[in-house]
Design a protein around this motif. Structure first.
Motif, PDB file in Angstrom:
ATOM      1  N   PHE A  37       0.836  -1.265   0.087  1.00 34.57           N
ATOM      2  CA  PHE A  37       0.141   0.009   0.177  1.00 34.57           C
ATOM      3  C   PHE A  37       0.991   1.221   0.140  1.00 34.57           C
ATOM      4  CE2 PHE A  37      -2.402  -3.310   1.969  1.00 34.57           C
ATOM      5  CZ  PHE A  37      -3.685  -3.320   1.229  1.00 34.57           C
ATOM      6  N   SER A  38       0.703   2.133  -0.942  1.00 30.95           N
ATOM      7  CA  SER A  38       1.274   3.462  -0.950  1.00 30.95           C
ATOM      8  C   SER A  38       0.520   4.551  -0.504  1.00 30.95           C
ATOM      9  CB  SER A  38       1.891   3.672  -2.459  1.00 30.95           C
ATOM     10  OG  SER A  38       2.840   2.881  -2.939  1.00 30.95           O
ATOM     11  N   GLY A  39       1.114   5.404   0.509  1.00 28.01           N
ATOM     12  CA  GLY A  39       0.390   6.379   1.035  1.00 28.01           C
ATOM     13  C   GLY A  39       1.141   7.324   1.614  1.00 28.01           C
ATOM     14  N   MET A  40       0.463   7.946   2.710  1.00 31.40           N
ATOM     15  CA  MET A  40       1.064   9.054   3.631  1.00 31.40           C
ATOM     16  C   MET A  40       1.124   8.522   4.915  1.00 31.40           C
ATOM     17  SD  MET A  40       2.130  11.315   1.521  1.00 31.40           S
ATOM     18  CE  MET A  40       2.172  12.953   1.883  1.00 31.40           C
ATOM     19  N   ILE A  41       2.253   9.083   5.699  1.00 28.89           N
ATOM     20  CA  ILE A  41       2.160   8.481   6.997  1.00 28.89           C
ATOM     21  C   ILE A  41       2.638   9.934   7.834  1.00 28.89           C
ATOM     22  CG2 ILE A  41       4.567   7.784   7.309  1.00 28.89           C
ATOM     23  CD1 ILE A  41       3.569   5.697   9.239  1.00 28.89           C
ATOM     24  N   GLY A  42       1.992   9.899   9.161  1.00 27.76           N
ATOM     25  CA  GLY A  42       2.435  11.104   9.930  1.00 27.76           C
ATOM     26  C   GLY A  42       1.556  11.328  11.039  1.00 27.76           C
ATOM     27  N   PRO A  43       1.357  12.645  11.697  1.00 25.77           N
ATOM     28  CA  PRO A  43       0.524  13.061  12.681  1.00 25.77           C
ATOM     29  C   PRO A  43      -1.016  12.606  12.155  1.00 25.77           C
ATOM     30  CG  PRO A  43       1.988  14.890  12.361  1.00 25.77           C
ATOM     31  CD  PRO A  43       2.386  13.801  11.139  1.00 25.77           C
ATOM     32  N   ALA A  44      -1.845  12.004  13.133  1.00 25.12           N
ATOM     33  CA  ALA A  44      -3.070  11.495  12.905  1.00 25.12           C
ATOM     34  C   ALA A  44      -4.034  12.618  12.138  1.00 25.12           C
ATOM     35  CB  ALA A  44      -3.728  11.254  14.094  1.00 25.12           C
ATOM     36  N   GLN A  45      -3.655  14.134  12.317  1.00 26.06           N
ATOM     37  CA  GLN A  45      -4.587  15.022  11.489  1.00 26.06           C
ATOM     38  C   GLN A  45      -4.170  15.287  10.440  1.00 26.06           C
ATOM     39  OE1 GLN A  45      -2.895  14.523  14.554  1.00 26.06           O
ATOM     40  NE2 GLN A  45      -2.865  16.662  15.318  1.00 26.06           N
ATOM     41  N   ASN A  46      -2.740  15.130  10.193  1.00 26.38           N
ATOM     42  CA  ASN A  46      -2.191  15.506   8.877  1.00 26.38           C
ATOM     43  C   ASN A  46      -1.010  14.550   8.417  1.00 26.38           C
ATOM     44  OD1 ASN A  46      -1.840  16.903   6.524  1.00 26.38           O
ATOM     45  ND2 ASN A  46      -0.576  18.550   7.443  1.00 26.38           N
ATOM     46  N   PRO A  47      -1.133  13.197   7.912  1.00 20.88           N
ATOM     47  CA  PRO A  47       0.030  12.460   7.410  1.00 20.88           C
ATOM     48  C   PRO A  47       0.530  13.201   6.267  1.00 20.88           C
ATOM     49  CG  PRO A  47      -2.036  11.208   7.789  1.00 20.88           C
ATOM     50  CD  PRO A  47      -2.577  12.557   7.976  1.00 20.88           C
ATOM     51  N   ASP A  48       2.027  13.519   6.601  1.00 18.60           N
ATOM     52  CA  ASP A  48       2.637  14.157   5.529  1.00 18.60           C
ATOM     53  C   ASP A  48       4.049  13.736   4.809  1.00 18.60           C
ATOM     54  OD1 ASP A  48       3.935  14.391   8.010  1.00 18.60           O
ATOM     55  OD2 ASP A  48       4.473  16.441   7.828  1.00 18.60           O
ATOM     56  N   LEU A  49       4.118  12.435   5.286  1.00 17.84           N
ATOM     57  CA  LEU A  49       5.231  11.886   4.677  1.00 17.84           C
ATOM     58  C   LEU A  49       4.959  10.540   3.873  1.00 17.84           C
ATOM     59  CD1 LEU A  49       7.448  11.540   7.850  1.00 17.84           C
ATOM     60  CD2 LEU A  49       7.946  13.099   5.793  1.00 17.84           C
ATOM     61  N   ILE A 129      -0.582   8.614  15.419  1.00 15.85           N
ATOM     62  CA  ILE A 129       0.222   8.698  14.096  1.00 15.85           C
ATOM     63  C   ILE A 129      -1.074   7.957  13.032  1.00 15.85           C
ATOM     64  CG2 ILE A 129       1.707   7.973  12.565  1.00 15.85           C
ATOM     65  CD1 ILE A 129       3.824   8.124  15.049  1.00 15.85           C
ATOM     66  N   ALA A 130      -1.061   8.380  11.988  1.00 16.31           N
ATOM     67  CA  ALA A 130      -1.837   7.641  10.941  1.00 16.31           C
ATOM     68  C   ALA A 130      -1.315   7.348   9.738  1.00 16.31           C
ATOM     69  CB  ALA A 130      -3.031   8.340  10.636  1.00 16.31           C
ATOM     70  N   PHE A 131      -1.662   6.316   8.876  1.00 16.76           N
ATOM     71  CA  PHE A 131      -1.376   5.892   7.628  1.00 16.76           C
ATOM     72  C   PHE A 131      -2.516   5.946   6.864  1.00 16.76           C
ATOM     73  CE2 PHE A 131      -0.466   2.878   4.104  1.00 16.76           C
ATOM     74  CZ  PHE A 131       0.734   3.497   3.625  1.00 16.76           C
ATOM     75  N   VAL A 132      -2.604   6.482   5.721  1.00 16.77           N
ATOM     76  CA  VAL A 132      -3.639   6.521   4.764  1.00 16.77           C
ATOM     77  C   VAL A 132      -3.284   6.310   3.208  1.00 16.77           C
ATOM     78  CG1 VAL A 132      -5.291   7.892   6.000  1.00 16.77           C
ATOM     79  CG2 VAL A 132      -3.819   9.125   4.466  1.00 16.77           C
ATOM     80  N   GLY A 133      -3.673   5.375   2.736  1.00 14.11           N
ATOM     81  CA  GLY A 133      -3.324   4.961   1.214  1.00 14.11           C
ATOM     82  C   GLY A 133      -3.990   4.031   0.369  1.00 14.11           C
ATOM     83  N   ALA A 134      -3.432   3.508  -0.497  1.00 13.12           N
ATOM     84  CA  ALA A 134      -4.205   2.492  -1.338  1.00 13.12           C
ATOM     85  C   ALA A 134      -3.436   1.564  -1.865  1.00 13.12           C
ATOM     86  CB  ALA A 134      -4.858   3.454  -2.717  1.00 13.12           C
ATOM     87  N   LEU A 135      -4.091   0.525  -2.317  1.00 13.09           N
ATOM     88  CA  LEU A 135      -3.336  -0.705  -2.727  1.00 13.09           C
ATOM     89  C   LEU A 135      -2.489  -0.430  -4.254  1.00 13.09           C
ATOM     90  CD1 LEU A 135      -2.914  -3.777  -2.843  1.00 13.09           C
ATOM     91  CD2 LEU A 135      -4.854  -3.821  -4.317  1.00 13.09           C
ATOM     92  N   SER A 136      -1.134  -0.606  -4.090  1.00 12.59           N
ATOM     93  CA  SER A 136      -0.187  -0.451  -5.089  1.00 12.59           C
ATOM     94  C   SER A 136      -0.002  -1.375  -6.217  1.00 12.59           C
ATOM     95  CB  SER A 136       1.331   0.121  -4.294  1.00 12.59           C
ATOM     96  OG  SER A 136       2.088   0.430  -5.434  1.00 12.59           O
TER      97      SER A 136
END
Length: 165
Positions: A37-49, A129-136
């Motif tokens: 899964f590709s996406g963004m990780i970071g603070p729960a309110q705003n994953p930024d990496l 922290i949160a990670f949000v993304g989609a299947l790559s």
């Protein structure tokens, strides 16, 4: 004699049921294996990496987490009405642990809540922290053995990205 035969068949039925449920649990644990899964990780309110989350051989890891010394961890997964729910922990000797609780939805999107906990004898720090993304579909899973071997040569202290963790 009838009681002996009845007990024998009861035992066989019980053995069958137990083996069925044991096999179902074993299959559920690796249900995400081979997925990235590709996406963004970071603070729960705003994953930024930008990051990627990998599943293979009953374990999971992320690019950023392994670069920062968090070893691949085992995961448990179960199919639910909402999608595939999973949980697992990534641990580092010096940086604490990440407890993952995620959901992969039928459309291939993933949302993960991560609790980072770092204990010292004089304080304990916790962050959400949160990670949000989609299947790559374009990335191949790096083998677990290759990831573990690559971690041997990494220096999390020299990586400015790891200062966040």
């Amino acid at each position: 004699m009838k009681q002996l035969v009845a007990r024998f068949f009861s035992f066989l039925a019980l053995a069958f049921v137990l083996s069925f449920f044991g096999a179902a649990k074993a299959n559920a644990e690796g249900v995400l294996d081979g997925l990235v899964f590709s996406g963004m990780i970071g603070p729960a309110q705003n994953p930024d990496l930008a990051d990627s989350l990998y599943f293979d051989e009953g374990r999971f890891w992320s690019d950023i987490c392994t670069q920062c010394g968090f070893a691949p961890g085992t995961y448990d997964a179960a199919e639910t009405a909402d999608g595939i729910r999973f949980s697992g922990t990534l641990e580092s000797d010096s940086r604490g642990r990440f407890d993952y609780d995620g959901l992969v939805q039928d459309d291939g999107t993933i949302q993960v809540s991560i609790t980072w906990e770092r204990r010292r004898w004089y304080w304990t720090s916790r962050r959400e922290i949160a990670f949000v993304g989609a299947l790559s579909t374009q990335r191949k899973v790096a083998s677990l053995a290759d990831v573990i071997q690559a971690m041997q040569s990494l220096d999390p202290e020299g990586n400015p990205l790891c200062a966040r963790f």
